[in-house]
Design a protein around this motif. Structure first.
Motif, short mmCIF file in Angstrom:
data_model
loop_
_atom_site.label_atom_id
_atom_site.label_comp_id
_atom_site.label_asym_id
_atom_site.label_seq_id
_atom_site.Cartn_x
_atom_site.Cartn_y
_atom_site.Cartn_z
N LEU A 95 22.74 0.54 32.15
CA LEU A 95 24.14 0.84 32.46
C LEU A 95 24.68 -0.28 33.34
CD1 LEU A 95 24.23 4.69 33.19
CD2 LEU A 95 25.28 3.49 31.28
N TYR A 96 25.71 -0.95 32.89
CA TYR A 96 26.27 -2.08 33.63
C TYR A 96 27.33 -1.63 34.62
CZ TYR A 96 23.83 -5.01 30.23
OH TYR A 96 22.87 -5.61 29.46
N ASN A 97 27.87 -0.41 34.43
CA ASN A 97 28.89 0.13 35.32
C ASN A 97 28.45 1.47 35.88
OD1 ASN A 97 31.17 -1.70 35.34
ND2 ASN A 97 31.40 -1.24 33.17
N SER A 98 28.84 1.77 37.09
CA SER A 98 28.45 3.03 37.71
C SER A 98 29.29 4.21 37.24
CB SER A 98 28.57 2.92 39.24
OG SER A 98 29.91 2.65 39.62
N ASN A 99 30.35 3.93 36.48
CA ASN A 99 31.20 5.04 36.01
C ASN A 99 30.59 5.78 34.82
OD1 ASN A 99 31.60 3.21 33.94
ND2 ASN A 99 33.70 2.69 34.54
N GLY A 100 29.44 5.34 34.35
CA GLY A 100 28.73 6.09 33.31
C GLY A 100 28.98 5.62 31.90
N TRP A 101 29.87 4.67 31.69
CA TRP A 101 30.13 4.18 30.34
C TRP A 101 30.41 2.68 30.36
CZ3 TRP A 101 34.93 2.00 29.54
CH2 TRP A 101 35.94 2.34 30.48
N ASP A 102 30.24 2.07 29.20
CA ASP A 102 30.50 0.64 29.04
C ASP A 102 31.26 0.40 27.75
OD1 ASP A 102 29.13 -0.79 31.28
OD2 ASP A 102 27.36 0.19 30.46
N LEU A 103 31.96 -0.72 27.70
CA LEU A 103 32.61 -1.19 26.48
C LEU A 103 31.70 -2.19 25.80
CD1 LEU A 103 36.29 -1.72 27.69
CD2 LEU A 103 35.58 -0.18 25.86
N TYR A 104 31.51 -2.02 24.49
CA TYR A 104 30.64 -2.91 23.71
C TYR A 104 31.45 -3.57 22.60
CZ TYR A 104 26.64 -0.49 25.83
OH TYR A 104 25.73 0.03 26.72
N ALA A 105 30.99 -4.76 22.19
CA ALA A 105 31.60 -5.45 21.05
C ALA A 105 30.53 -5.79 20.03
CB ALA A 105 32.33 -6.71 21.51
#
Length: 368
Positions: free
Chosen positions: A137-147
């Motif tokens: 997990l790159y962010n602590s908010n629980g979600w990431d954007l992927y491409a």
């Protein structure tokens, strides 16, 4: 001559009015899942019919999740808007899209891990496919954007996102939301710069209201890079950032090396053996509270340069250059970050130095 002109004009007009050209960069139809199933197509949170979610075809155990919903004591994070879908074991969502055969496209989407620790996603547009691991997990908010990117082999393609997991709880799977598409026009090298897309201005779709950046997966999981010209040669992703939400040294886009030596970006460039070249670039920080001592390592074939950068976390940059003599007709240039870094205001979010304005030029008089 007149007939040739008429034929040429006809080709231009047919291309201009080709239905596939109606594709606009941005959300796929109902890509945010805000239009949901009818109550009759739901069993609790489980979606029953394959076409119950407007614009989508689903398969397997798919749930329609509302923001704020809980699974036991765990809050299910909806990345965008009020609704998202969750893919259980072997579940998938699919949408057919009109495209232009031969062109390249990038898909951007949000994904949040839920109860499974080894979650991954299989995304495909036949014949291209890739597996995106979600353990990090790159962010602590629980979600990431992927491409993820693909080349269209026909005028209509099916975008498929599939959870290949086999958890004990069939509902354990990633949340998917905010799916968008963008046409990529691969840039070319020029006399002014032998590096393609050295300013990173061509890349995946960035949501106007998303301040997290977009993760670009390693090339081992992605045959066509969402950042044209560049390969991600590492175990971890790199982050594609924009000037609306981050400090970018030049232009509107740049790359953040967010996972130390496990986050590397590379390109193979044409060179002339024996000729001298200068690889110039800019390093900095994204003004995202990424503070401390950073080092960007640059490689050009067997030649290396370490560029230290002391970040205060509030934006800034410095230029650097590596002079080298080419040994072959192809030279691999590569950049990575020496250290792992965490944001000072959030010790759960990975960050790192920013790379931008990469240029490669030959030196006419190397002894000058």
């Amino acid at each position: 001559m007149q007939n040739a002109a008429v034929i040429f004009l006809s080709v231009l007009l047919s291309a201009a009015f080709h239905p596939a050209l109606s594709l606009v960069d941005g959300y796929l139809p109902n890509g945010d899942f805000e239009r949901g199933p009818k109550a009759s197509d739901m069993n609790g949170t489980v979606v029953k019919g394959p076409y119950a979610i407007p614009e989508w075809e689903i398969s397997g155990f798919v749930e329609y999740i509302k923001s704020g919903q809980k699974q036991g004591d765990m809050l299910l994070v909806v990345p965008e808007g009020a609704f998202a879908v969750r893919l259980g074991n072997e579940a998938s969502i699919k949408q057919k899209v009109k495209v232009v055969k031969g062109l390249y496209y990038s898909i951007t989407f949000s994904a949040a891990r839920t109860c499974a620790q080894e979650e991954r996603l299989n995304i495909s547009v036949a014949p291209d496919w890739g597996v995106l691991p979600m353990q990090t997990l790159y962010n602590s908010n629980g979600w990431d954007l992927y491409a993820w990117a693909f080349q269209a082999t026909s005028d209509e393609v099916a975008i498929l996102i599939h959870n290949p997991g086999e958890e004990e709880d069939p509902a354990c799977g990633p949340l998917i939301d905010a799916i968008a598409i963008k046409t990529l026009y691969p840039p070319k090298a020029s006399n002014d710069n032998l590096v393609k897309n050295g300013d990173f201005e061509v890349g995946p779709y960035v949501f106007p209201n998303a301040s997290s950046g977009v993760l670009v997966p390693p090339n081992i999981e992605d045959d066509h890079s969402p950042i044209p010209g560049w390969m991600v040669e590492s175990l971890k992703a790199v982050k594609y950032i924009d000037s609306d939400h981050f400090s970018v040294p030049s232009g509107k886009r740049a790359v953040e090396l967010v996972a130390g030596k496990e986050s590397a970006i590379a390109q193979i460039v044409r060179t002339i053996p024996g000729k001298t070249y200068i690889l110039s670039f800019v390093v900095g920080d994204a003004s995202n509270s990424c503070e401390g001592s950073m080092v960007v390592e640059a490689f050009a074939g067997k030649n290396t340069l370490k560029v230290p950068y002391q970040s205060k976390g509030n934006g800034g940059s410095k230029p650097a250059a590596l002079k080298f003599q080419a040994e072959s007709t192809r030279t691999r240039i590569m950049f990575l970050s020496t250290f792992y870094t965490m944001r000072s205001d959030d010790f759960s979010s990975l960050c790192g130095p920013v790379l931008d304005k990469v240029r490669l030029l030959s030196v006419r008089n190397p002894k000058a």
